[in-house]
Design a protein around this motif. Sequence first.
Motif, PDB file in Angstrom:
ATOM      1  N   LYS A  91     -33.768 -20.251   1.594  1.00 42.02           N
ATOM      2  CA  LYS A  91     -34.336 -21.049   0.506  1.00 42.02           C
ATOM      3  C   LYS A  91     -35.556 -21.830   0.999  1.00 42.02           C
ATOM      4  O   LYS A  91     -36.584 -21.905   0.309  1.00 42.02           O
ATOM      5  N   THR A  92     -35.467 -22.385   2.207  1.00 43.24           N
ATOM      6  CA  THR A  92     -36.594 -23.133   2.780  1.00 43.24           C
ATOM      7  C   THR A  92     -37.789 -22.207   3.015  1.00 43.24           C
ATOM      8  O   THR A  92     -38.936 -22.571   2.730  1.00 43.24           O
ATOM      9  N   GLU A  93     -37.530 -20.993   3.528  1.00 44.19           N
ATOM     10  CA  GLU A  93     -38.619 -20.032   3.747  1.00 44.19           C
ATOM     11  C   GLU A  93     -39.280 -19.653   2.424  1.00 44.19           C
ATOM     12  O   GLU A  93     -40.504 -19.583   2.328  1.00 44.19           O
ATOM     13  N   ASN A  94     -38.463 -19.385   1.394  1.00 44.92           N
ATOM     14  CA  ASN A  94     -39.014 -19.008   0.096  1.00 44.92           C
ATOM     15  C   ASN A  94     -39.827 -20.150  -0.517  1.00 44.92           C
ATOM     16  O   ASN A  94     -40.848 -19.916  -1.166  1.00 44.92           O
ATOM     17  N   ALA A  98     -43.733 -19.868  -1.535  1.00 45.63           N
ATOM     18  CA  ALA A  98     -44.172 -20.165  -2.902  1.00 45.63           C
ATOM     19  C   ALA A  98     -45.283 -21.213  -2.895  1.00 45.63           C
ATOM     20  O   ALA A  98     -46.264 -21.098  -3.643  1.00 45.63           O
ATOM     21  N   ARG A  99     -45.153 -22.238  -2.066  1.00 47.03           N
ATOM     22  CA  ARG A  99     -46.193 -23.269  -1.977  1.00 47.03           C
ATOM     23  C   ARG A  99     -47.514 -22.668  -1.464  1.00 47.03           C
ATOM     24  O   ARG A  99     -48.603 -23.009  -1.940  1.00 47.03           O
ATOM     25  N   LYS A 100     -47.408 -21.761  -0.501  1.00 46.96           N
ATOM     26  CA  LYS A 100     -48.599 -21.105   0.045  1.00 46.96           C
ATOM     27  C   LYS A 100     -49.270 -20.238  -1.026  1.00 46.96           C
ATOM     28  O   LYS A 100     -50.499 -20.232  -1.153  1.00 46.96           O
ATOM     29  N   GLY A 131     -50.292 -15.442 -11.121  1.00 45.30           N
ATOM     30  CA  GLY A 131     -49.863 -15.835  -9.782  1.00 45.30           C
ATOM     31  C   GLY A 131     -49.494 -17.310  -9.707  1.00 45.30           C
ATOM     32  O   GLY A 131     -48.505 -17.682  -9.067  1.00 45.30           O
ATOM     33  N   ILE A 132     -50.279 -18.150 -10.358  1.00 48.33           N
ATOM     34  CA  ILE A 132     -49.998 -19.597 -10.383  1.00 48.33           C
ATOM     35  C   ILE A 132     -48.678 -19.863 -11.090  1.00 48.33           C
ATOM     36  O   ILE A 132     -47.825 -20.618 -10.595  1.00 48.33           O
ATOM     37  N   ASP A 133     -48.470 -19.218 -12.237  1.00 46.18           N
ATOM     38  CA  ASP A 133     -47.228 -19.404 -12.996  1.00 46.18           C
ATOM     39  C   ASP A 133     -46.016 -18.927 -12.186  1.00 46.18           C
ATOM     40  O   ASP A 133     -44.984 -19.605 -12.138  1.00 46.18           O
ATOM     41  N   SER A 134     -46.161 -17.772 -11.548  1.00 46.27           N
ATOM     42  CA  SER A 134     -45.062 -17.232 -10.735  1.00 46.27           C
ATOM     43  C   SER A 134     -44.744 -18.147  -9.554  1.00 46.27           C
ATOM     44  O   SER A 134     -43.574 -18.411  -9.248  1.00 46.27           O
ATOM     45  N   ALA A 135     -45.780 -18.658  -8.906  1.00 47.65           N
ATOM     46  CA  ALA A 135     -45.577 -19.554  -7.764  1.00 47.65           C
ATOM     47  C   ALA A 135     -44.903 -20.848  -8.198  1.00 47.65           C
ATOM     48  O   ALA A 135     -44.012 -21.362  -7.509  1.00 47.65           O
ATOM     49  N   ARG A 136     -45.288 -21.371  -9.345  1.00 45.56           N
ATOM     50  CA  ARG A 136     -44.658 -22.601  -9.843  1.00 45.56           C
ATOM     51  C   ARG A 136     -43.182 -22.379 -10.163  1.00 45.56           C
ATOM     52  O   ARG A 136     -42.346 -23.244  -9.896  1.00 45.56           O
ATOM     53  N   GLN A 140     -40.053 -24.250  -8.342  1.00 44.58           N
ATOM     54  CA  GLN A 140     -38.969 -24.905  -9.080  1.00 44.58           C
ATOM     55  C   GLN A 140     -37.605 -24.390  -8.611  1.00 44.58           C
ATOM     56  O   GLN A 140     -36.658 -25.161  -8.468  1.00 44.58           O
ATOM     57  N   GLU A 141     -37.504 -23.101  -8.372  1.00 48.93           N
ATOM     58  CA  GLU A 141     -36.227 -22.502  -7.972  1.00 48.93           C
ATOM     59  C   GLU A 141     -35.845 -22.838  -6.544  1.00 48.93           C
ATOM     60  O   GLU A 141     -34.690 -23.178  -6.255  1.00 48.93           O
ATOM     61  N   PHE A 142     -36.781 -22.769  -5.617  1.00 51.78           N
ATOM     62  CA  PHE A 142     -36.445 -22.876  -4.204  1.00 51.78           C
ATOM     63  C   PHE A 142     -36.696 -24.254  -3.572  1.00 51.78           C
ATOM     64  O   PHE A 142     -36.121 -24.555  -2.542  1.00 51.78           O
ATOM     65  N   CYS A 143     -37.565 -25.063  -4.159  1.00 53.34           N
ATOM     66  CA  CYS A 143     -37.931 -26.309  -3.505  1.00 53.34           C
ATOM     67  C   CYS A 143     -37.224 -27.539  -4.059  1.00 53.34           C
ATOM     68  O   CYS A 143     -37.223 -28.580  -3.433  1.00 53.34           O
ATOM     69  N   ASP A 144     -36.690 -27.462  -5.232  1.00 53.69           N
ATOM     70  CA  ASP A 144     -36.054 -28.641  -5.833  1.00 53.69           C
ATOM     71  C   ASP A 144     -34.561 -28.640  -5.637  1.00 53.69           C
ATOM     72  O   ASP A 144     -33.893 -27.739  -5.415  1.00 53.69           O
TER      73      ASP A 144
END
Length: 144
Positions: A91-94, A98-100, A131-136, A140-144
Amino acid sequence: MRLFPLLPVLLMFPALASAAMYKYTDDKGRVVYSERPPPSGEAQLIKPPPPPASSPQPAAGATAQAQGEDTNSGVEDDEAARRRAESRRIKTENCAKARKMLQMYSNPQNRLLKRPDGSYERVTDERRQQGIDSARRSIQEFCD
């Protein structure tokens, strides 16, 4: 054909399993159990025990679980902890990926995107927004 030399050996096992057992008292008064009769010939022939039941017996763990006992809880706890740690790591790697990706797509100067085969693709405004929408969503899924 490979099993043919083993056939005589395999045929001997039933004979060994049905070997006679003798019970007798020796000259010192001790009870002796043997496969050979005593020299005096006075012995009681003992029948072999019946074969085990053909119905499968429940495993020890299944019996303990049915009785509500905890079996191998230490091993299961270690395995569960290992899985949780692995899940957190992934999860941390993903999250970092995603942030990158968000940073890359948000930069208006990035007009080229490197493909997995090494070639480059020109990024359109529509593709950039996707790409921006997918990254956001990934953030939301992996960082929160």
